[in-house]
Design an enzyme around this catalytic site. Structure first.
Site, PDB file in Angstrom:
ATOM      1  N   HIS A  61       0.799  -1.106   0.072  1.00 49.64           N
ATOM      2  CA  HIS A  61       0.175   0.117  -0.109  1.00 49.64           C
ATOM      3  C   HIS A  61       0.952   1.154   0.045  1.00 49.64           C
ATOM      4  O   HIS A  61       0.702   2.405  -0.634  1.00 49.64           O
ATOM      5  CB  HIS A  61      -1.076   0.054   1.186  1.00 49.64           C
ATOM      6  CG  HIS A  61      -2.256  -0.752   1.014  1.00 49.64           C
ATOM      7  ND1 HIS A  61      -2.609  -1.720   2.186  1.00 49.64           N
ATOM      8  CD2 HIS A  61      -2.751  -1.334  -0.022  1.00 49.64           C
ATOM      9  CE1 HIS A  61      -3.452  -2.395   1.340  1.00 49.64           C
ATOM     10  NE2 HIS A  61      -3.592  -2.063   0.157  1.00 49.64           N
ATOM     11  N   ASP A 154      -5.974  -0.928  -8.227  1.00 47.03           N
ATOM     12  CA  ASP A 154      -5.460  -1.816  -7.338  1.00 47.03           C
ATOM     13  C   ASP A 154      -6.545  -2.716  -7.440  1.00 47.03           C
ATOM     14  O   ASP A 154      -7.565  -2.920  -6.525  1.00 47.03           O
ATOM     15  CB  ASP A 154      -5.474  -1.159  -5.794  1.00 47.03           C
ATOM     16  CG  ASP A 154      -5.402  -2.222  -4.768  1.00 47.03           C
ATOM     17  OD1 ASP A 154      -4.635  -3.037  -4.973  1.00 47.03           O
ATOM     18  OD2 ASP A 154      -5.733  -1.873  -3.537  1.00 47.03           O
TER      19      ASP A 154
HETATM   20  N1  SAM Z   1      -3.741  -5.527  -3.602  1.00 47.73           N
HETATM   21  C1  SAM Z   1      -4.736  -6.559  -3.992  1.00 47.73           C
HETATM   22  C2  SAM Z   1      -3.969  -7.689  -4.983  1.00 47.73           C
HETATM   23  O1  SAM Z   1      -3.090  -7.053  -5.727  1.00 47.73           O
HETATM   24  O2  SAM Z   1      -4.226  -8.899  -4.706  1.00 47.73           O
HETATM   25  C3  SAM Z   1      -5.830  -6.196  -4.551  1.00 47.73           C
HETATM   26  C4  SAM Z   1      -6.831  -5.505  -3.495  1.00 47.73           C
HETATM   27  S1  SAM Z   1      -8.498  -5.064  -3.500  1.00 47.73           S
HETATM   28  C5  SAM Z   1      -9.342  -6.144  -2.454  1.00 47.73           C
HETATM   29  C6  SAM Z   1      -8.914  -5.575  -5.302  1.00 47.73           C
HETATM   30  C7  SAM Z   1     -10.348  -5.115  -5.651  1.00 47.73           C
HETATM   31  O3  SAM Z   1     -10.426  -5.020  -6.988  1.00 47.73           O
HETATM   32  C8  SAM Z   1     -11.503  -6.235  -4.953  1.00 47.73           C
HETATM   33  O4  SAM Z   1     -12.109  -5.672  -3.925  1.00 47.73           O
HETATM   34  C9  SAM Z   1     -12.427  -6.395  -6.311  1.00 47.73           C
HETATM   35  O5  SAM Z   1     -13.536  -6.449  -5.859  1.00 47.73           O
HETATM   36  C10 SAM Z   1     -12.107  -5.069  -7.284  1.00 47.73           C
HETATM   37  N2  SAM Z   1     -12.160  -5.172  -8.664  1.00 47.73           N
HETATM   38  C11 SAM Z   1     -12.041  -6.292  -9.292  1.00 47.73           C
HETATM   39  N3  SAM Z   1     -12.727  -5.836 -10.726  1.00 47.73           N
HETATM   40  C12 SAM Z   1     -12.932  -4.491 -10.517  1.00 47.73           C
HETATM   41  C13 SAM Z   1     -13.810  -3.599 -11.268  1.00 47.73           C
HETATM   42  N4  SAM Z   1     -13.755  -4.077 -12.650  1.00 47.73           N
HETATM   43  N5  SAM Z   1     -13.871  -2.404 -11.114  1.00 47.73           N
HETATM   44  C14 SAM Z   1     -13.697  -1.821  -9.972  1.00 47.73           C
HETATM   45  N6  SAM Z   1     -13.072  -2.872  -8.820  1.00 47.73           N
HETATM   46  C15 SAM Z   1     -12.769  -4.148  -9.341  1.00 47.73           C
END
Ligand code: SAM
Length: 281
Positions: A61, A154
């Protein structure tokens, strides 16, 4: 004994003992698990993939947030795509003059982070400088008229709803949403295991931006060596001027555990096998 095995790579996985299952849920979009582990503390996994742990999330982060913000030097508006755990949001809001918009597709990730991952999100979701949008990041950058100085992607790995966040249309719209001199940073993958994915997404960004590269951060639970973060801008901001970064870091009065200006500059030094993924042999 309960355990959790992340089997993201062919024939290889990392296994955690589940000392306490804190939360299990099938959201409308993904399987969400939170558990406690003796070595890593609290762990968040989505669809069987580790997203963060209490022990090492700060490295990821801090590096995905402070490198673009301090590298740019005059950031007012940040867009975070994904990041529903709130970790990036919290780090970017540590910069006093920054406002941030977070676009997360799954409201349940935010809801469970608020309850079970306060060490990640802090009060960031309630900060008056934060705007939370529940929706698809792909559609948001396609439709918005707003402009940002930094966009941080992210996301989860490129399967399911995150797949499009590694595609050309998305990067094209990100570029449109950046102010002149703005920076796009992306969670790119671990070069040791995900070389072709990193190379393909980098080639798309390099086709759109005057300057595109990547930098590295060591996050032990992103197994297989350092993770690469994509860095693209029409301004030449990488790796950055160390004296200037030191000045900005001091002025920002940040307390960090992994990020430091010299780590920032050094993170852009790529081993030849990583450099060749980006720029050819
Ligand atoms: N740092 C983490 C990793 O690299 O494994 C990622 C953390 S964060 C929890 C990732 C987030 O992206 C998830 O909560 C997921 O729901 C979100 N996400 C996936 N596809 C997305 C999209 N098209 N638009 C917005 N958010 C999305």
């Amino acid at each position: 004994m309960l355990s959790f095995t992340e089997a993201v790579h062919d024939g290889y996985g990392q296994t955690f003992r589940i000392d306490r299952l804190v939360h299990y849920e099938k959201t409308e979009l993904q399987e969400l698990v939170i558990f406690d582990n003796a070595s890593f503390g609290r762990v968040l996994a989505l669809d069987g993939l580790v997203q963060l742990t209490e022990r090492d999330h700060h490295a990821y982060h801090e590096m995905i947030a402070h490198v673009p913000v301090l590298g740019h030097g005059a950031v007012r508006d940040v867009l975070v795509i994904g990041g529903g755990d709130g970790g990036v949001l919290r780090e970017v809001l540590r910069h006093e003059d920054v406002r941030a918009t977070l676009v997360e597709i799954d409201a349940r990730v935010i809801g469970t982070a608020r309850t079970h991952l306060p060490f990640v999100c802090g009060d960031a979701f309630d900060d008056p400088r934060a705007e939370i949008v529940i929706g698809d990041g792909l559609a948001f950058v396609r439709d918005t008229d707003r402009r940002f100085d930094v966009i941080v992607v992210d996301s989860t790995d490129p399967v399911g709803p995150a797949a499009a966040l590694f595609g050309e249309a998305f990067y094209h719209d990100c570029k449109r949403c950046l102010r002149p001199g703005g920076v796009l940073v992306t969670q790119a993958g671990v070069p040791f295991f995900q070389g072709p994915q990193i190379a393909a997404a980098h080639a798309l960004r390099a086709g759109l931006f005057a300057h595109a590269t990547a930098y590295l951060a060591a996050v032990p639970t992103y197994t297989g060596g350092p993770i690469a973060l994509g860095f693209a801008s029409d301004a030449d901001l990488a790796p950055g001027d160390l004296a200037l970064l030191r000045e900005r870091f001091r002025a920002a009065r940040l307390e960090t555990r992994y990020y430091a200006p010299d780590v920032h500059v050094g993170a852009f030094a790529l081993p030849p096998e990583v450099r060749s993924l980006l720029h050819g042999a």
